[in-house]
Scaffold this motif. Structure first.
Motif, PDB file in Angstrom:
ATOM      1  N   ASP A 298       0.849  -1.190   0.000  1.00 18.67           N
ATOM      2  CA  ASP A 298       0.000   0.000   0.000  1.00 18.67           C
ATOM      3  C   ASP A 298       0.880   1.234   0.000  1.00 18.67           C
ATOM      4  O   ASP A 298       1.725   1.398   0.880  1.00 18.67           O
TER       5      ASP A 298
ATOM      6  N   ASN B 114      -4.788   6.285  -2.218  1.00 19.18           N
ATOM      7  CA  ASN B 114      -4.056   5.063  -1.897  1.00 19.18           C
ATOM      8  C   ASN B 114      -3.842   4.303  -3.201  1.00 19.18           C
ATOM      9  O   ASN B 114      -4.773   4.131  -3.974  1.00 19.18           O
ATOM     10  N   ILE B 115      -2.603   3.910  -3.433  1.00 21.86           N
ATOM     11  CA  ILE B 115      -2.284   3.068  -4.582  1.00 21.86           C
ATOM     12  C   ILE B 115      -1.744   1.764  -4.017  1.00 21.86           C
ATOM     13  O   ILE B 115      -0.851   1.777  -3.165  1.00 21.86           O
ATOM     14  N   SER B 116      -2.322   0.659  -4.450  1.00 17.28           N
ATOM     15  CA  SER B 116      -1.847  -0.623  -3.945  1.00 17.28           C
ATOM     16  C   SER B 116      -1.567  -1.575  -5.091  1.00 17.28           C
ATOM     17  O   SER B 116      -2.156  -1.467  -6.167  1.00 17.28           O
TER      18      SER B 116
ATOM     19  N   LEU C 120      -3.763  -3.753  -9.626  1.00 16.07           N
ATOM     20  CA  LEU C 120      -3.347  -2.443  -9.141  1.00 16.07           C
ATOM     21  C   LEU C 120      -4.612  -1.774  -8.620  1.00 16.07           C
ATOM     22  O   LEU C 120      -5.603  -1.685  -9.343  1.00 16.07           O
TER      23      LEU C 120
ATOM     24  N   ILE D 293      -6.474   1.629  -7.050  1.00 14.58           N
ATOM     25  CA  ILE D 293      -6.397   3.086  -6.885  1.00 14.58           C
ATOM     26  C   ILE D 293      -7.657   3.498  -6.145  1.00 14.58           C
ATOM     27  O   ILE D 293      -8.762   3.285  -6.647  1.00 14.58           O
TER      28      ILE D 293
END
Length: 140
Positions: free
Chosen positions: A97, A106-108, A129, A131
């Motif tokens: 994360d 949050n980008i995971s 991915l 977002i």
């Protein structure tokens, strides 16, 4: 009582998961971002199926800089696949994360091997991915 306290003191992220499967994603972190519950409803191009995926993550490694934090986590989860028949099984989410501080994003990145146990035993591999826009909990 414990569940309502967790929700009150949590940050909620809502957005998209892109990969296989692709769809809508949500993640609910505790106030320290040390654990989270996530769920998604998505479509798999490979399996040509609708999937509902859910799980719990525990942050094992975390680094924070002035503008962001990076959390690495394993977890435990389950999935339900729907097409001509149901497929059900456990999965093990492994991910990272990337949480921005000044922008509520949050980008995971997550890879999640799993095992379909119904209707037959078969290996599954999900990867996406994520977002998400993060709605932060109020400071109490």
């Amino acid at each position: 009582m414990m569940i309502s306290t967790f929700i009150l003191l949590s940050d909620l992220g809502l957005g998209l998961m892109l990969g296989d499967p692709s769809g809508i994603s949500g993640k609910l972190w505790d106030n320290h971002k040390s654990q989270a519950i996530e769920a998604g409803i998505s479509w798999s191009i490979i399996d040509d199926s609708l999937f509902i995926i859910g799980g719990w993550n525990k942050t094992l490694w975390k680094t924070s800089q002035s503008g962001f934090s990076l959390n690495l986590y394993p977890g435990i989860g389950a999935f339900l696949g729907i097409r001509n028949h149901f497929s059900i099984g456990p999965n093990i989410p492994l991910g990272a994360d990337f949480i921005l501080r000044n922008i509520p994003i949050n980008i995971s990145l997550e890879v999640s091997p799993g095992l379909s146990v119904i209707p037959k035993t078969s290996f599954k591999l999900f990867g996406f991915l994520g977002i998400r826009y993060v709605f932060e909990s109020p400071d109490l």
